[in-house]
Design a protein around this motif. Structure first.
Motif, short mmCIF file in Angstrom:
data_model
loop_
_atom_site.label_atom_id
_atom_site.label_comp_id
_atom_site.label_asym_id
_atom_site.label_seq_id
_atom_site.Cartn_x
_atom_site.Cartn_y
_atom_site.Cartn_z
N LYS A 1 0.83 -1.20 0.00
CA LYS A 1 0.00 0.00 0.00
C LYS A 1 0.87 1.25 0.00
O LYS A 1 0.63 2.20 -0.77
CB LYS A 1 -0.91 -0.01 1.21
CG LYS A 1 -1.87 1.17 1.27
CD LYS A 1 -2.78 1.08 2.48
CE LYS A 1 -3.74 2.29 2.54
NZ LYS A 1 -4.64 2.21 3.72
N ASN A 2 1.89 1.27 0.87
CA ASN A 2 2.80 2.42 0.93
C ASN A 2 3.55 2.59 -0.39
O ASN A 2 3.77 3.71 -0.86
CB ASN A 2 3.79 2.25 2.07
CG ASN A 2 3.12 2.35 3.43
OD1 ASN A 2 2.03 2.94 3.56
ND2 ASN A 2 3.74 1.79 4.46
N ASN B 1 1.31 4.17 -2.99
CA ASN B 1 1.17 5.61 -2.72
C ASN B 1 2.41 6.37 -3.18
O ASN B 1 2.30 7.46 -3.78
CB ASN B 1 0.93 5.86 -1.24
CG ASN B 1 -0.45 5.40 -0.81
OD1 ASN B 1 -1.39 5.38 -1.60
ND2 ASN B 1 -0.59 5.04 0.47
N ARG C 1 2.41 6.61 -6.99
CA ARG C 1 1.47 7.64 -7.46
C ARG C 1 2.08 9.03 -7.31
O ARG C 1 2.00 9.87 -8.21
CB ARG C 1 0.16 7.54 -6.68
CG ARG C 1 -0.62 6.27 -6.94
CD ARG C 1 -1.99 6.31 -6.29
NE ARG C 1 -2.68 5.04 -6.39
CZ ARG C 1 -2.81 4.17 -5.40
NH1 ARG C 1 -2.29 4.45 -4.20
NH2 ARG C 1 -3.46 3.02 -5.58
N ASP C 2 2.69 9.28 -6.13
CA ASP C 2 3.33 10.58 -5.91
C ASP C 2 4.47 10.81 -6.90
O ASP C 2 4.64 11.91 -7.43
CB ASP C 2 3.86 10.68 -4.47
CG ASP C 2 2.74 10.70 -3.43
OD1 ASP C 2 1.59 10.99 -3.82
OD2 ASP C 2 3.02 10.41 -2.26
#
Length: 417
Positions: free
Chosen positions: A284-285, A288, A291-292
């Motif tokens: 999950k991290n 993220n 995406r960033d």
């Protein structure tokens, strides 16, 4: 015909004569092209031809390996690679490990079938002796865990009681046949009818090879059930040496997990659950962060005073969402984008995006369309609409050729360049 292997399932060698030998081909069980050889018929044989749910035996005729044994009417046909002279006396040698395994599984099936019927009224409709495990198809939509446990306990009690297993040969018109459990004789059956008796438990018409006492089965393990055909349940089991091999494999796995997880076998499950939770959190991290990163990559490109007409990017880590975020942030109205993720030596993903009119001109309607050429060069397949073409690639090492193709197109406006 009843063969020597059926009269004496324990015989490991046998002398007989060659009756006939003719050229033939064999289709290997694992697939592939046909194998040239010969079909040999002997006066008698200790090599069981497949039948009754039991696979065929393996062995030697003299020093010639037997690759398959099948039944043809009253004859057993042995497939070999070398020709054998009719009339020649030959010594048969049996692959005993394979035979004894089949004997244990087959007699185990008879026992399980009989006890399942007696305890619960579950009839056996078919069975399969597999290479790793065997399956009995029961005429019931389901079995409870309690029923499986009770059945396993009962069959192993019979094994410990050392119940004899005997073979009878009856004439086809013998009235005793009416009392024998059977799914019917083959259409081409000739000669006496063979009956396997488990004393006080079961009488079953069968052509297969069997142990002479239930104690020869050693132990039976029921592994559980699987959904079968309509309103049927497949009961999975191991018998005899297969149980020992399964236990050894499980023990080796347990030792390896103990070393990796740094705890005892009783704590393995909880340790794996904790690792799974940690992996999910890390994934999950990581998503993220990707995406960033995609947003930052796009913004960096857009901040340049004179953005290029072509944007190319490759990353080892990423996914389709990562590529589409970049395309969305940059915008495809004026820029042609070629994005890839994955290892150069493995499969990966690609995205080709750009002005709708340009991508349509390069699309599937064009004989030499750019998107088709991209997929071809990358060894992949894809699909697209509204100015985007994406898919999977198997040859990521040719990204440079794709980039050259796109550079030529943005310079000339023609994929033929």
């Amino acid at each position: 015909m009843v063969f020597q292997c059926q009269r004496d399932s324990w015989a490991r060698q046998f002398t007989t004569r060659v009756v006939s030998c003719r050229a033939a081909e064999l289709r290997p069980e694992g697939g592939g092209g046909p194998v040239s050889g010969f079909q040999v018929v002997l006066e008698d044989t200790i090599l069981f031809p497949e039948g009754g749910g039991q696979p065929d035996d393996r062995g030697l005729i003299g020093d010639v390996p037997v690759l398959r044994v099948t039944r043809r009417g009253p004859e057993a046909v042995h497939f070999v690679r070398a020709a054998l002279e009719p009339g020649t006396e030959v010594l048969l040698s049996l692959d005993w490990e394979r035979r004894f395994d089949h004997m244990q599984q087959h007699s185990g099936q008879h026992l399980i079938t009989a006890i399942a019927d007696q305890m619960f009224g579950f009839k056996t409709t078919s069975w399969e002796l597999g290479r790793q495990r065997s399956i009995i198809e029961l005429d019931t939509p389901s079995m409870t865990a309690e029923q499986i446990e009770a059945l396993e306990r009962s069959v192993n009690e019979k094994i410990r009681e050392r119940v004899p297993v005997t073979v009878r040969e009856l004439a086809a018109d013998d009235p005793d046949i009416e009392t024998v459990r059977s799914r019917g004789l083959p259409d081409d059956h000739v000669g006496p009818v063979r009956v396997i008796d488990i004393e006080g438990i079961d009488s079953n018409m069968c052509c297969g090879t069997h142990v002479s006492n239930l104690s020869d089965l050693q132990v039976i393990k029921l592994l559980g059930t699987e959904k079968g055909k309509k309103n049927k349940t497949n009961l999975v089991f191991l018998a005899g040496n297969r149980v020992l091999k399964s236990l050894e494999q499980s023990h080796s796995t347990e030792k390896a997990l103990t070393s990796l997880l740094k705890n005892g076998p009783g704590e393995h499950v909880e340790a794996v659950k904790r690792l799974q939770s940690s992996v999910k959190l890390l994934q999950k991290n990581n998503l993220n962060l990707l995406r960033d990163m995609a947003v930052l990559i796009a913004r960096d490109f857009k901040s340049k005073p004179v953005p290029s007409q072509l944007f190319v990017l490759h990353r080892k880590e990423g996914d389709s969402e990562f590529m589409n975020i970049i395309a969305n942030e940059i915008g495809t109205e004026e820029t042609l984008l070629f994005l890839t993720v994955g290892d150069d030596k493995e499969a990966g993903l690609f995205l080709l995006a750009g002005p709708v009119e340009a991508v349509e001109n390069l699309g599937p309607r064009s004989l030499y369309c750019c998107s088709c050429r991209v997929a071809e060069l990358l060894g992949g397949k894809g699909a697209g609409k509204r100015g985007r073409f994406q898919g999977k690639a198997t040859n990521m090492s040719r990204r440079g050729e794709v980039e050259a193709l796109l550079q030529a197109f943005t310079s000339s406006g023609s994929p033929e360049a």
